[in-house]
Design an enzyme around this catalytic site. Structure first.
Site, PDB file in Angstrom:
ATOM      1  N   HIS A   1       0.853  -1.182   0.000  1.00 36.59           N
ATOM      2  CA  HIS A   1       0.000   0.000   0.000  1.00 36.59           C
ATOM      3  C   HIS A   1       0.890   1.234   0.000  1.00 36.59           C
ATOM      4  CE1 HIS A   1      -3.105   2.863   1.032  1.00 36.59           C
ATOM      5  NE2 HIS A   1      -3.940   1.949   0.583  1.00 36.59           N
TER       6      HIS A   1
ATOM      7  N   ASP B   1      -7.973  -5.551   0.451  1.00 34.00           N
ATOM      8  CA  ASP B   1      -8.594  -6.466  -0.501  1.00 34.00           C
ATOM      9  C   ASP B   1      -7.936  -7.824  -0.609  1.00 34.00           C
ATOM     10  OD1 ASP B   1     -10.978  -5.346  -1.276  1.00 34.00           O
ATOM     11  OD2 ASP B   1      -9.917  -3.761  -2.317  1.00 34.00           O
TER      12      ASP B   1
HETATM   13  N1  ACO Z   1       4.075  -7.705  -4.811  1.00 30.70           N
HETATM   14  C1  ACO Z   1       5.405  -7.727  -5.022  1.00 30.70           C
HETATM   15  N2  ACO Z   1       6.210  -6.653  -4.912  1.00 30.70           N
HETATM   16  C2  ACO Z   1       5.618  -5.501  -4.569  1.00 30.70           C
HETATM   17  C3  ACO Z   1       4.231  -5.403  -4.336  1.00 30.70           C
HETATM   18  C4  ACO Z   1       3.456  -6.560  -4.463  1.00 30.70           C
HETATM   19  N3  ACO Z   1       2.136  -6.529  -4.259  1.00 30.70           N
HETATM   20  N4  ACO Z   1       3.914  -4.128  -4.017  1.00 30.70           N
HETATM   21  C5  ACO Z   1       5.072  -3.448  -4.043  1.00 30.70           C
HETATM   22  N5  ACO Z   1       6.097  -4.271  -4.368  1.00 30.70           N
HETATM   23  C6  ACO Z   1       7.526  -3.922  -4.446  1.00 30.70           C
HETATM   24  C7  ACO Z   1       7.825  -3.089  -5.674  1.00 30.70           C
HETATM   25  O1  ACO Z   1       8.164  -3.898  -6.759  1.00 30.70           O
HETATM   26  C8  ACO Z   1       8.976  -2.251  -5.191  1.00 30.70           C
HETATM   27  O2  ACO Z   1      10.139  -3.057  -5.200  1.00 30.70           O
HETATM   28  P1  ACO Z   1      11.588  -2.402  -5.516  1.00 30.70           P
HETATM   29  O3  ACO Z   1      11.832  -1.412  -4.427  1.00 30.70           O
HETATM   30  O4  ACO Z   1      12.522  -3.564  -5.523  1.00 30.70           O
HETATM   31  O5  ACO Z   1      11.456  -1.750  -6.866  1.00 30.70           O
HETATM   32  C9  ACO Z   1       8.637  -1.965  -3.733  1.00 30.70           C
HETATM   33  O6  ACO Z   1       7.819  -3.070  -3.329  1.00 30.70           O
HETATM   34  C10 ACO Z   1       7.894  -0.655  -3.507  1.00 30.70           C
HETATM   35  O7  ACO Z   1       6.669  -0.708  -4.222  1.00 30.70           O
HETATM   36  P2  ACO Z   1       6.067   0.428  -5.120  1.00 30.70           P
HETATM   37  O8  ACO Z   1       5.441  -0.200  -6.323  1.00 30.70           O
HETATM   38  O9  ACO Z   1       7.073   1.518  -5.341  1.00 30.70           O
HETATM   39  O10 ACO Z   1       4.942   0.971  -4.150  1.00 30.70           O
HETATM   40  P3  ACO Z   1       3.763   1.920  -4.551  1.00 30.70           P
HETATM   41  O11 ACO Z   1       3.430   2.674  -3.319  1.00 30.70           O
HETATM   42  O12 ACO Z   1       4.056   2.684  -5.794  1.00 30.70           O
HETATM   43  O13 ACO Z   1       2.565   0.897  -4.928  1.00 30.70           O
HETATM   44  C11 ACO Z   1       0.711  -0.532  -4.744  1.00 30.70           C
HETATM   45  C12 ACO Z   1       1.534   0.573  -4.075  1.00 30.70           C
HETATM   46  C13 ACO Z   1       0.232  -0.062  -6.120  1.00 30.70           C
HETATM   47  C14 ACO Z   1      -0.519  -0.813  -3.862  1.00 30.70           C
HETATM   48  C15 ACO Z   1       1.563  -1.811  -4.869  1.00 30.70           C
HETATM   49  O14 ACO Z   1       1.949  -2.256  -3.591  1.00 30.70           O
HETATM   50  C16 ACO Z   1       0.878  -2.928  -5.633  1.00 30.70           C
HETATM   51  O15 ACO Z   1       0.937  -2.942  -6.865  1.00 30.70           O
HETATM   52  N6  ACO Z   1       0.185  -3.881  -4.925  1.00 30.70           N
HETATM   53  C17 ACO Z   1      -0.558  -4.922  -5.583  1.00 30.70           C
HETATM   54  C18 ACO Z   1      -1.899  -4.394  -6.082  1.00 30.70           C
HETATM   55  C19 ACO Z   1      -2.872  -4.141  -4.957  1.00 30.70           C
HETATM   56  O16 ACO Z   1      -3.080  -4.944  -4.082  1.00 30.70           O
HETATM   57  N7  ACO Z   1      -3.502  -2.968  -5.022  1.00 30.70           N
HETATM   58  C20 ACO Z   1      -4.520  -2.564  -4.051  1.00 30.70           C
HETATM   59  C21 ACO Z   1      -4.042  -1.380  -3.291  1.00 30.70           C
HETATM   60  S1  ACO Z   1      -5.117  -1.017  -1.974  1.00 30.70           S
HETATM   61  C22 ACO Z   1      -6.526  -0.480  -2.656  1.00 30.70           C
HETATM   62  O17 ACO Z   1      -6.596   0.188  -3.660  1.00 30.70           O
HETATM   63  C23 ACO Z   1      -7.615  -0.855  -1.956  1.00 30.70           C
END
Ligand code: ACO
Length: 402
Positions: A280, A337
């Site tokens: 998140h 979720d």
């Molecule tokens: N699975 C694997 N790796 C992940 C995940 C994940 N779900 N989420 C983040 N990471 C990793 C990224 O690859 C990144 O790695 P790095 O530093 O080696 O490049 C690091 O964790 C930081 O993540 P970001 O993508 O920069 O975080 P951001 O804040 O931009 O994204 C997000 C947040 C979009 C929620 C992300 O965690 C994600 O894509 N999660 C999966 C989708 C999801 O569940 N979305 C629902 C969000 S909550 C909602 O809307 C209700």
């Protein structure tokens, strides 16, 4: 700390903040999040208390009007919503015009947008009475629209709302009932769905809410702004995650429940492979909503007498991830979720309807945020700047000379 940025025209500086990780777009008095401490409050009330004690319409009132309603006010609000649950008869043709397999989120955003064709008196965003009426119409009609989208997709007859029922009961009956049968609504299902709507009702400046505000900042009407919010919610990184989680669990299950090899693929960053429902932007410790949902999942499945291998699988995935350096270092925890899909599935919703349920829950937040913005004298049209990285000036070359 809060720093108010200097006006660009005075300094000539531009801030580049891709994804707005550090940039506040507004002040707001609606929802408070402390991502490090895992705190979420609506108008000051902790989410855990609201989830346990309140109801969705009460929370909608709280978000929109700023205070918990008295019993009289809540009754008046509820009655007013009931009077607006019907859709114009012409709307039926609208649903049947879409292909059967249309994704219900696409139908939902189109239908919400179409509301401004039916209510042309509602287009002035500064007419407070009309805005209030549009807010009520949206809350009243969204469940009817959602149920009709589903019924059309499976070829079943549409059921008119039954206003002797509560908000969630009415929605469940329109979704799962048939004109030829008496649909008995299970109170356990009503309770859990109402609670899930409460948990989703607002989340400050997330992607869809920011979209609603941005569209509204041009003084577009509430229906158009909310329709854009539905579209933003459609994406799998936002509301679409609940559908994506269930599809992920089903795939792992199909491949012999091999959690370890799936987690390896996530850590290797295979294209398109993420642990959906984890991570998140704001919560870096845990998502307080996820804790409430996880507890509810086991309870509701027990009450319904459903045992779903996907729930065990989700719990195993969480366990593995919580002890794995990749997830620990990146502070990735289950978000709201991760478990909701298991509940929605147990209730009987098809996977592609999950995000619609998120939209039904988030609606009061979109409305409250839009209204807060419209009433704020500091509001300006949202117009981000950019840092240009393209070509310098060059001159047109005739097509034959390229
Ligand atoms: N699975 C694997 N790796 C992940 C995940 C994940 N779900 N989420 C983040 N990471 C990793 C990224 O690859 C990144 O790695 P790095 O530093 O080696 O490049 C690091 O964790 C930081 O993540 P970001 O993508 O920069 O975080 P951001 O804040 O931009 O994204 C997000 C947040 C979009 C929620 C992300 O965690 C994600 O894509 N999660 C999966 C989708 C999801 O569940 N979305 C629902 C969000 S909550 C909602 O809307 C209700």
């Amino acid at each position: 700390g809060l720093r108010i940025g200097p006006l660009l025209k005075e300094t000539g500086h531009v801030t580049l903040d891709t994804g707005f990780t550090n940039t506040a777009s507004t002040t707001s008095a609606i929802t408070y999040i402390d991502g490090d401490a895992g705190i979420l409050r609506y108008r000051g009330y902790p989410i855990e208390e609201l989830a346990e004690k309140s109801s969705f319409l009460e929370v909608a009132y709280l978000l929109i009007y700023g205070e918990l309603p008295t019993a009289d006010k809540l009754q008046a609000f509820t009655e007013r919503i009931k009077r607006h649950t019907l859709l114009d008869e012409k709307f039926r043709a609208f649903f049947s015009a879409f292909p059967r397999r249309a994704h219900p989120m696409a139908v939902l955003s189109s239908a919400v947008s179409a509301l401004s064709t039916f209510y042309q008196d509602s287009l002035d965003p500064f007419d407070a009475e009309q805005v209030d009426l549009s807010s009520v119409r949206l809350i009243a009609k969204l469940p009817t629209i959602a149920a009709y989208a589903y019924k059309t997709s499976i070829g079943q007859p549409l059921l008119y709302p039954d206003n002797s029922l509560g908000y969630v009961e009415n929605f469940l009956r329109m979704t799962f009932g048939l004109p030829t049968e008496n649909y008995e609504v299970d109170p356990e299902i009503v309770r859990v769905l109402d609670m899930l709507f409460v948990l989703h009702a607002d989340h400050e400046q997330n992607c869809s809410t920011s979209t609603v505000r941005l569209v509204g900042s041009s003084q577009a009407n509430l229906f158009s702004s909310v329709s854009a919010g539905v579209d933003a919610l459609f994406g799998p990184l936002h509301g679409g995650a609940n559908q994506a989680v269930l599809e992920m669990l089903e795939n792992i299950h199909k491949n012999g429940d091999d959690v370890e090899s799936f987690v390896r693929r996530v850590k290797n960053k295979e294209p398109g492979v993420k642990l959906m429902g984890f991570g998140h932007r704001v919560y870096r410790n845990y998502d307080p909503r996820a804790a409430v949902v996880k507890k509810a999942t086991t309870k509701v499945l027990d009450a319904l007498g459903v045992s779903d291998p996907l729930l065990d699988l989700a719990m195993r995935l969480e366990e593995v991830a919580l002890h794995d350096d990749y997830f620990v270092e990146r502070k990735l925890y289950p978000n709201v979720d991760f478990y909701t899909g298991v509940i929605y599935k147990a209730i009987g919703f098809p996977t592609n309807a999950f995000t619609v349920l998120f939209a039904l829950g988030r609606l009061p937040g979109w409305i409250a945020q839009w209204r807060e913005m419209m009433n704020d004298p500091a509001t300006k049209i949202g117009r981000p700047r950019q840092v240009y990285v393209g070509e310098g000036e060059r001159h047109y070359v005739d097509i034959n000379a390229r």
